[in-house]
Design an enzyme around this catalytic site. Structure first.
Site, short mmCIF file in Angstrom:
data_model
loop_
_atom_site.label_atom_id
_atom_site.label_comp_id
_atom_site.label_asym_id
_atom_site.label_seq_id
_atom_site.Cartn_x
_atom_site.Cartn_y
_atom_site.Cartn_z
N PRO A 1 45.30 -10.15 -20.20
CA PRO A 1 46.03 -10.52 -18.99
C PRO A 1 45.88 -12.01 -18.70
O PRO A 1 44.83 -12.58 -19.00
CB PRO A 1 45.34 -9.71 -17.87
CG PRO A 1 44.49 -8.71 -18.55
CD PRO A 1 44.24 -9.17 -19.95
N GLY A 2 46.92 -12.61 -18.18
CA GLY A 2 46.84 -14.01 -17.77
C GLY A 2 47.02 -14.99 -18.90
O GLY A 2 46.87 -16.19 -18.74
N GLY B 1 49.78 -15.56 -20.39
CA GLY B 1 51.07 -16.24 -20.27
C GLY B 1 52.26 -15.45 -20.82
O GLY B 1 53.29 -16.04 -21.14
N GLU C 1 22.63 -27.04 -37.98
CA GLU C 1 23.98 -26.98 -38.56
C GLU C 1 24.05 -27.72 -39.88
O GLU C 1 24.73 -27.29 -40.81
CB GLU C 1 25.01 -27.55 -37.57
CG GLU C 1 25.09 -26.84 -36.22
CD GLU C 1 25.31 -25.34 -36.31
OE1 GLU C 1 25.94 -24.88 -37.30
OE2 GLU C 1 24.83 -24.60 -35.42
N HIS D 1 22.92 -25.39 -42.59
CA HIS D 1 23.98 -24.47 -43.05
C HIS D 1 24.92 -25.20 -44.01
O HIS D 1 25.29 -24.68 -45.06
CB HIS D 1 24.82 -23.98 -41.86
CG HIS D 1 24.15 -22.95 -41.00
ND1 HIS D 1 23.62 -21.79 -41.50
CD2 HIS D 1 23.99 -22.88 -39.65
CE1 HIS D 1 23.14 -21.05 -40.50
NE2 HIS D 1 23.35 -21.70 -39.35
N ASP E 1 22.65 -15.76 -36.72
CA ASP E 1 22.32 -15.94 -38.14
C ASP E 1 21.42 -14.84 -38.70
O ASP E 1 21.73 -14.23 -39.72
CB ASP E 1 21.57 -17.28 -38.33
CG ASP E 1 22.47 -18.47 -38.07
OD1 ASP E 1 23.70 -18.29 -38.06
OD2 ASP E 1 21.93 -19.57 -37.88
P1 ADP Z 1 50.42 -12.33 -18.45
O1 ADP Z 1 51.84 -11.92 -18.28
O2 ADP Z 1 50.04 -12.54 -19.90
O3 ADP Z 1 49.43 -11.49 -17.73
P2 ADP Z 1 51.26 -14.57 -16.88
O4 ADP Z 1 52.39 -15.10 -17.67
O5 ADP Z 1 51.58 -13.74 -15.70
O6 ADP Z 1 50.26 -13.79 -17.82
O7 ADP Z 1 50.34 -15.79 -16.45
C1 ADP Z 1 49.79 -15.90 -15.17
C2 ADP Z 1 49.79 -17.36 -14.76
O8 ADP Z 1 48.90 -18.10 -15.58
C3 ADP Z 1 51.13 -18.02 -14.94
O9 ADP Z 1 51.91 -17.93 -13.81
C4 ADP Z 1 50.76 -19.45 -15.23
O10 ADP Z 1 50.64 -20.16 -14.06
C5 ADP Z 1 49.43 -19.35 -15.90
N1 ADP Z 1 49.57 -19.46 -17.36
C6 ADP Z 1 49.30 -18.51 -18.29
N2 ADP Z 1 49.54 -18.96 -19.54
C7 ADP Z 1 50.00 -20.21 -19.41
C8 ADP Z 1 50.43 -21.22 -20.33
N3 ADP Z 1 50.45 -21.03 -21.66
N4 ADP Z 1 50.85 -22.39 -19.82
C9 ADP Z 1 50.84 -22.61 -18.49
N5 ADP Z 1 50.45 -21.71 -17.58
C10 ADP Z 1 50.01 -20.53 -18.02
ZN ZN Z 2 23.16 -21.02 -37.36
#
Ligand code: ADP
Ligand code: ZN
Length: 644
Positions: free
Chosen positions: A246-247, A249, A455, A458, A536
């Site tokens: 979620p969130g 975009g 690092e 590694h 690790d």
């Molecule tokens: P989803 O549908 O994946 O849950 P949303 O598109 O509703 O997410 O995103 C929620 C808010 O987060 C958007 O209104 C925007 O403001 C911000 N956001 C998310 N992804 C981006 C992005 N790639 N660029 C700019 N803003 C983003």
């Molecule tokens: Zn390590």
């Protein structure tokens, strides 16, 4: 409004002595030209007739009735024009009897008015009036003694009549009126342009959504070709499933997609459909969304929470409901005729919960998985929301502190930063953004040195056993309260090959190399190398368990089915296995430490560079290692070559 006419200028813009021409403005003269042209055969002084002028388009009563009045007064020599000019309406009797009494009259028939047979019979002439033409505009300009400029001509024939009527008034000179009109038109155009560019983000504004944006650009091209009839709907890639947390975009992407494709978007949501209630109502709501999209085709139908549609099943208590809903969705998605012109963008968090039938060819046959944005994308998202470009020092802080943030979380951070700026009555700037970041602690130099040595270990051992090293990053900060990986180095086998015991042992050596280097340099190692399944020591232990317990590469060929979740249990209940794993790790640690001892100058060189520049590319690492290593034949390499 001040009177624009000075005493020196004649009130009538052209030299027309006849008082009938008083107050005839430029647009009225254009209309007069059309009427005069249509009535030319009847244009004789005092000739009696009743004419009906039929307008199919481009009609505006105040202008045309005034133009008809000028014509009437020229031939009928009366100042009482109102007795001659009428507009056909649904109750024309009074007008008709007046015209009949005078034997003179010009009736205007507006667009859309249906002349009756009686009205036609009543008129001596029924004649259609042509829309204004460039020729009429030129004539009007000449009459007004203005330059016959094609731009003015274009303005005069394209501006709506009411606007011309408002601009050109008797008290204003035509030049002044034209100037006002031109300024106003430019202003309107500016507003239109602004609203067009500010109507929302396009794909260009999207950051961190890589493959989806590429797909979107292709779709925009397909849709343009489809609209122009160059390709059929079958050739448009018109169904996609977007998945991601979620969130991230998904919704924003869909609206940017619609803006870039210049098509309308319809928002549907499975949970909204569900709210409608029982299966029937749910299906009805779903069909309504699809219908709305079809009515606006070509269009984009965005369907949120697509995974809550569920899968068809026989076991579930709600089987009937889910099966019905999925069948309903299939019906809507199926067949290109059913949804010609409708691009379906479905969004979900858990693609595995989507019924496979919905994802078959011709339906939502493309799946784009959106990932959390990387550092530069997060900065792009910040810029999208604030317009602020961070300085390189701030950018480094920002990227580090926002690791794992979604677009929505960055937006929330921006909101908090704006609020803080408001409270401080400050102008919003980068400072407020940096202030809102999770609290970062700068690592003290000696801690940084431990991470650098780890690092570098590694990287060094990876290189010595023949892996490709693709770069090292270490972090100068710690996010308070978060357990974070503070350093990172990537290495891989140079090419795909069968995994032998050597492959496993070398990989174990690379995992152990971090703590081996710490032990060599500082005599002890810190806790960063154990504790999580990604750490690790944990990974080395699991690999050793595979060698001994599931791959038959250790002391016994008697193995168990490999299941990483079971490794711990296997070791717990099999003391012998535990003993073997322990022995293997011990001997690999010894080998790793001896590699590091041998190449200590190369390790130290890497550490010194990392202390100054915390990010090194693969080539830089290899270059430092090569120029500082002692040339001894590496045991590991000899083993690798023989492939034992
Ligand atoms: P989803 O549908 O994946 O849950 P949303 O598109 O509703 O997410 O995103 C929620 C808010 O987060 C958007 O209104 C925007 O403001 C911000 N956001 C998310 N992804 C981006 C992005 N790639 N660029 C700019 N803003 C983003
Ligand atoms: Zn390590």
């Amino acid at each position: 409004m001040p009177n624009g006419v000075t005493g020196k200028r004649p009130r009538v813009p052209w030299n027309q002595t006849n008082s009938n021409w008083q107050g005839v403005t430029l647009p009225v003269y254009m209309a007069y030209c059309s009427i005069a042209a249509a009535l030319r055969p009847w244009n004789r002084i005092e000739r009696k007739f009743i004419a009906t002028l039929v307008f199919k388009e481009d009609y505006y009563q105040p202008i045309y009735s005034q133009a008809a009045q000028v014509f009437a007064m020229e031939i009928w020599k009366s100042s009482d024009w109102e007795t001659y000019i009428f507009e056909w309406s649904n109750s024309p009797f009074r007008d008709q009897s007046l015209a009949e009494k005078n034997g003179r009259g010009i009736f205007l028939s507006p667009p859309g008015y249906r002349l009756t047979d009686d009205e036609r019979l009543f008129s001596d002439i029924v004649i259609e009036i042509e829309p204004r033409s460039p020729e009429h505009a030129r004539a009007a300009l000449r009459r007004a003694e203005l330059p016959v400029d094609e731009k003015l001509v274009e303005l005069l024939i394209s501006e709506p009549w009411p606007r011309l009527h408002s601009a050109f008034q008797d008290r204003r000179g035509p030049l002044q009126a034209l100037e006002r009109l031109r300024r106003e038109t430019a202003r309107l155009k500016r507003i239109a342009d602004q609203t067009a560019t500010h109507s929302g983000p396009t794909l260009e504004d999207m950051h961190g959504l890589g493959p989806a944006v590429d797909w979107g650009h292709n779709l925009a091209k397909d849709l343009a070709d489809y609209k122009n009839g160059l390709i059929g709907w079958n050739d448009v890639d018109a169904g996609v499933l977007l998945s991601g947390p979620p969130g991230i975009g998904k919704t924003l992407f869909a609206s940017a997609l619609a803006n870039s494709c210049k098509v309308p978007i319809i928002y549907g949501s499975v949970s909204k459909w569900q709210e409608a209630g029982a299966l029937d109502a749910h299906l009805k709501a779903m069909r309504a969304s699809f219908k709305q999209a079809r009515d606006k085709a070509p269009s984009i139908l965005f369907i949120d929470e697509f995974d809550t549609l569920g899968k068809r099943t026989t076991s579930d208590r709600n089987a009937g409901y889910h099966n019905g809903v999925v069948a309903g969705a299939l019906e809507q998605l199926d067949g290109f005729e059913r949804r010609e012109g409708v691009v379906v963008v479905a969004a979900c968090n858990h693609p595995r919960l989507v019924d496979a039938a919905l994802l078959r060819a011709g339906r939502l046959d493309r799946h784009l998985e959106l990932m959390l944005p990387d550092g530069p994308s997060r900065r792009g998202i910040l810029k999208f929301h604030t317009g602020i470009e961070l300085s390189s020092a701030d950018a480094e802080l920002f990227e580090f502190a926002t690791e794992g943030f979604s677009g929505a979380e960055i937006e929330r951070l921006v909101r908090d930063a704006r609020r803080a700026a408001r409270r401080q009555a400050d102008c919003f700037s980068a400072i407020h953004i940096i202030d809102q970041l999770p609290v970062l602690e700068k690592l003290p130099e000696d801690y940084l040195r431990v991470i650098a040595a780890h690092e570098a270990g590694h990287a060094l051992v990876g290189f010595e056993v023949g892996h490709e090293v693709s770069g090292i990053t270490i972090s100068k900060w710690l996010v308070s309260g978060q357990r974070r990986v503070l350093g990172n180095v990537d290495s891989k086998l140079p090419q795909v090959r069968a995994r032998t015991k050597t492959t496993y042992l070398d990989t174990i050596a690379i995992f152990l190399a971090g703590i081996a280097a710490e032990m060599e340099v500082f005599g002890t190692f810190a806790d960063g190398a154990s504790g999580s399944s990604e750490a690790d020591l944990n990974r080395a232990t699991d690999l050793a368990t595979m060698v001994e317990g599931t791959n038959g590469m250790g002391r016994t060929l008697a193995v168990e089915v490999p299941d990483p979740e079971e490794f711990a249990r296997m070791r717990l209940y099999n003391p012998e296995l535990r003993e073997q794993v322990h022995g293997l790790l011990e001997s690999e640690l010894a080998r790793t430490r001896s590699i590091i001892q041998r190449q200590r100058p190369a390790l130290d060189a890497l550490v010194e560079i990392l202390m100054v520049s915390p990010t090194m590319t693969g080539e830089e690492v290899v270059q430092v290692l090569q120029s500082n290593r002692r040339s001894v034949v590496s045991l590991a390499k000899a083993q690798l070559r023989t492939g034992t």
